[in-house]
Design a protein around this motif. Structure first.
Motif, PDB file in Angstrom:
ATOM      1  N   LYS A 158       0.844  -1.194   0.000  1.00 38.89           N
ATOM      2  CA  LYS A 158       0.000   0.000   0.000  1.00 38.89           C
ATOM      3  C   LYS A 158       0.880   1.244   0.000  1.00 38.89           C
ATOM      4  N   SER A 159       0.266   2.389  -0.190  1.00 39.77           N
ATOM      5  CA  SER A 159       0.983   3.660  -0.221  1.00 39.77           C
ATOM      6  C   SER A 159       1.814   3.824   1.048  1.00 39.77           C
ATOM      7  N   GLY A 160       3.058   4.242   0.885  1.00 39.38           N
ATOM      8  CA  GLY A 160       3.948   4.441   2.018  1.00 39.38           C
ATOM      9  C   GLY A 160       4.868   3.276   2.306  1.00 39.38           C
ATOM     10  N   VAL A 161       4.610   2.101   1.713  1.00 40.61           N
ATOM     11  CA  VAL A 161       5.478   0.936   1.918  1.00 40.61           C
ATOM     12  C   VAL A 161       6.769   1.139   1.143  1.00 40.61           C
ATOM     13  N   THR A 162       7.903   0.895   1.797  1.00 46.78           N
ATOM     14  CA  THR A 162       9.205   1.092   1.150  1.00 46.78           C
ATOM     15  C   THR A 162      10.028  -0.191   1.043  1.00 46.78           C
ATOM     16  N   LYS A 163       9.540  -1.288   1.610  1.00 47.76           N
ATOM     17  CA  LYS A 163      10.257  -2.563   1.527  1.00 47.76           C
ATOM     18  C   LYS A 163       9.270  -3.685   1.259  1.00 47.76           C
ATOM     19  N   THR A 164       9.574  -4.519   0.263  1.00 45.84           N
ATOM     20  CA  THR A 164       8.777  -5.712  -0.010  1.00 45.84           C
ATOM     21  C   THR A 164       9.714  -6.887  -0.234  1.00 45.84           C
ATOM     22  N   SER A 165       9.210  -8.078   0.017  1.00 51.78           N
ATOM     23  CA  SER A 165      10.018  -9.273  -0.223  1.00 51.78           C
ATOM     24  C   SER A 165       9.112 -10.470  -0.460  1.00 51.78           C
ATOM     25  N   ILE A 166       9.702 -11.479  -1.093  1.00 51.25           N
ATOM     26  CA  ILE A 166       8.986 -12.725  -1.370  1.00 51.25           C
ATOM     27  C   ILE A 166       9.933 -13.895  -1.112  1.00 51.25           C
ATOM     28  N   ILE A 167       9.456 -14.875  -0.385  1.00 52.25           N
ATOM     29  CA  ILE A 167      10.152 -16.162  -0.251  1.00 52.25           C
ATOM     30  C   ILE A 167       9.272 -17.179  -0.967  1.00 52.25           C
ATOM     31  N   THR A 168       9.822 -17.871  -1.972  1.00 52.64           N
ATOM     32  CA  THR A 168       9.050 -18.890  -2.680  1.00 52.64           C
ATOM     33  C   THR A 168       9.580 -20.270  -2.326  1.00 52.64           C
ATOM     34  N   LYS A 169       8.657 -21.217  -2.297  1.00 48.62           N
ATOM     35  CA  LYS A 169       9.013 -22.603  -2.007  1.00 48.62           C
ATOM     36  C   LYS A 169       8.302 -23.513  -2.998  1.00 48.62           C
ATOM     37  N   LEU A 170       9.032 -24.485  -3.501  1.00 49.24           N
ATOM     38  CA  LEU A 170       8.433 -25.572  -4.273  1.00 49.24           C
ATOM     39  C   LEU A 170       8.245 -26.721  -3.293  1.00 49.24           C
ATOM     40  N   GLN A 171       7.014 -27.213  -3.190  1.00 46.00           N
ATOM     41  CA  GLN A 171       6.728 -28.323  -2.289  1.00 46.00           C
ATOM     42  C   GLN A 171       6.202 -29.512  -3.075  1.00 46.00           C
ATOM     43  N   GLU A 172       6.560 -30.714  -2.604  1.00 44.11           N
ATOM     44  CA  GLU A 172       6.082 -31.962  -3.211  1.00 44.11           C
ATOM     45  C   GLU A 172       5.287 -32.733  -2.165  1.00 44.11           C
ATOM     46  N   LEU A 173       4.208 -33.364  -2.609  1.00 48.66           N
ATOM     47  CA  LEU A 173       3.392 -34.184  -1.722  1.00 48.66           C
ATOM     48  C   LEU A 173       4.028 -35.565  -1.611  1.00 48.66           C
ATOM     49  N   LYS A 174       4.487 -35.907  -0.392  1.00 50.08           N
ATOM     50  CA  LYS A 174       5.117 -37.200  -0.140  1.00 50.08           C
ATOM     51  C   LYS A 174       4.452 -37.843   1.066  1.00 50.08           C
ATOM     52  N   SER A 175       3.860 -38.997   0.868  1.00 47.93           N
ATOM     53  CA  SER A 175       3.189 -39.748   1.938  1.00 47.93           C
ATOM     54  C   SER A 175       2.169 -38.897   2.691  1.00 47.93           C
ATOM     55  N   GLY A 176       1.443 -38.051   1.960  1.00 48.27           N
ATOM     56  CA  GLY A 176       0.405 -37.235   2.571  1.00 48.27           C
ATOM     57  C   GLY A 176       0.876 -35.947   3.206  1.00 48.27           C
ATOM     58  N   ASN A 177       2.179 -35.657   3.138  1.00 45.39           N
ATOM     59  CA  ASN A 177       2.726 -34.435   3.725  1.00 45.39           C
ATOM     60  C   ASN A 177       3.425 -33.596   2.659  1.00 45.39           C
ATOM     61  N   TRP A 178       3.345 -32.263   2.809  1.00 45.49           N
ATOM     62  CA  TRP A 178       4.031 -31.360   1.887  1.00 45.49           C
ATOM     63  C   TRP A 178       5.458 -31.155   2.374  1.00 45.49           C
ATOM     64  N   VAL A 179       6.411 -31.436   1.472  1.00 47.98           N
ATOM     65  CA  VAL A 179       7.830 -31.347   1.794  1.00 47.98           C
ATOM     66  C   VAL A 179       8.466 -30.254   0.935  1.00 47.98           C
ATOM     67  N   ASP A 180       9.239 -29.357   1.570  1.00 47.73           N
ATOM     68  CA  ASP A 180       9.952 -28.315   0.832  1.00 47.73           C
ATOM     69  C   ASP A 180      11.075 -28.941   0.010  1.00 47.73           C
ATOM     70  N   LEU A 181      11.097 -28.638  -1.309  1.00 49.78           N
ATOM     71  CA  LEU A 181      12.181 -29.107  -2.169  1.00 49.78           C
ATOM     72  C   LEU A 181      13.181 -28.002  -2.447  1.00 49.78           C
ATOM     73  N   LYS A 182      12.681 -26.825  -2.777  1.00 42.64           N
ATOM     74  CA  LYS A 182      13.535 -25.683  -3.128  1.00 42.64           C
ATOM     75  C   LYS A 182      12.961 -24.427  -2.494  1.00 42.64           C
ATOM     76  N   THR A 183      13.838 -23.522  -2.105  1.00 42.46           N
ATOM     77  CA  THR A 183      13.435 -22.246  -1.518  1.00 42.46           C
ATOM     78  C   THR A 183      14.311 -21.144  -2.093  1.00 42.46           C
ATOM     79  N   SER A 184      13.709 -20.000  -2.374  1.00 43.27           N
ATOM     80  CA  SER A 184      14.485 -18.839  -2.812  1.00 43.27           C
ATOM     81  C   SER A 184      13.820 -17.576  -2.282  1.00 43.27           C
ATOM     82  N   SER A 185      14.570 -16.478  -2.272  1.00 43.76           N
ATOM     83  CA  SER A 185      14.004 -15.229  -1.759  1.00 43.76           C
ATOM     84  C   SER A 185      14.458 -14.050  -2.601  1.00 43.76           C
TER      85      SER A 185
END
Length: 145
Positions: free
Chosen positions: A74-101
């Motif tokens: 919104k107006s006045g914000v001077t810093k933004t960031s994003i962390i992305t994760k690729l997750q795979e479904l393994k045995s019913g659970n989501w597991v992080d494979l890759k992360t970047s920011s």
């Protein structure tokens, strides 16, 4: 006299019922910072202090999962960031494979990351978007490649 008492009780009960509904309705909106994205949906995040909108999508091409995410402050914000994760479904659970920011010194940030994936597996993208001091977690739809 009896009619006045019945009307007074009815009005008091009505006021009590209406106030209970308003309080529980407000609590529902403030309870979650995780937003599940639908295919092609550009999410406008309700009741955010610093985040105007954000999105997280996953697509596949040539053996790669492409996670695209963005945040607009919104107006006045001077810093933004994003962390992305690729997750795979393994045995019913989501597991992080890759992360970047990625961080920016402005009120917008966007990123597209490509990661090699294996056919026959189910994946999803996760984006933790931040504007100012506010963060939200966006989760794309899961898809089998």
């Amino acid at each position: 006299m009896r009619i006045k008492n019945i009307i007074s009780i009815f009005v008091c009960a009505l006021i009590m019922i209406m106030s209970v509904n308003v309080v529980s309705f407000a609590d529902e909106f403030n309870s979650s910072d995780i937003i599940f994205m639908e295919d092609g949906q550009e999410e406008v995040i309700p009741f955010s202090v610093n985040i105007l909108n954000g999105r997280c999508n996953i697509s596949f091409s040539n053996g790669n999962a492409n996670i695209s995410a963005s945040v607009v402050g919104k107006s006045g914000v001077t810093k933004t960031s994003i962390i992305t994760k690729l997750q795979e479904l393994k045995s019913g659970n989501w597991v992080d494979l890759k992360t970047s920011s990625k961080k920016t010194g402005g009120k917008t940030c966007s990123v597209t990351n490509s990661y090699s994936v294996t056919k026959g597996h189910t994946y999803r993208g996760v984006a933790i978007i931040t504007a100012g001091n506010e963060s939200k977690t966006l989760i794309s739809t899961s898809q089998k490649y």
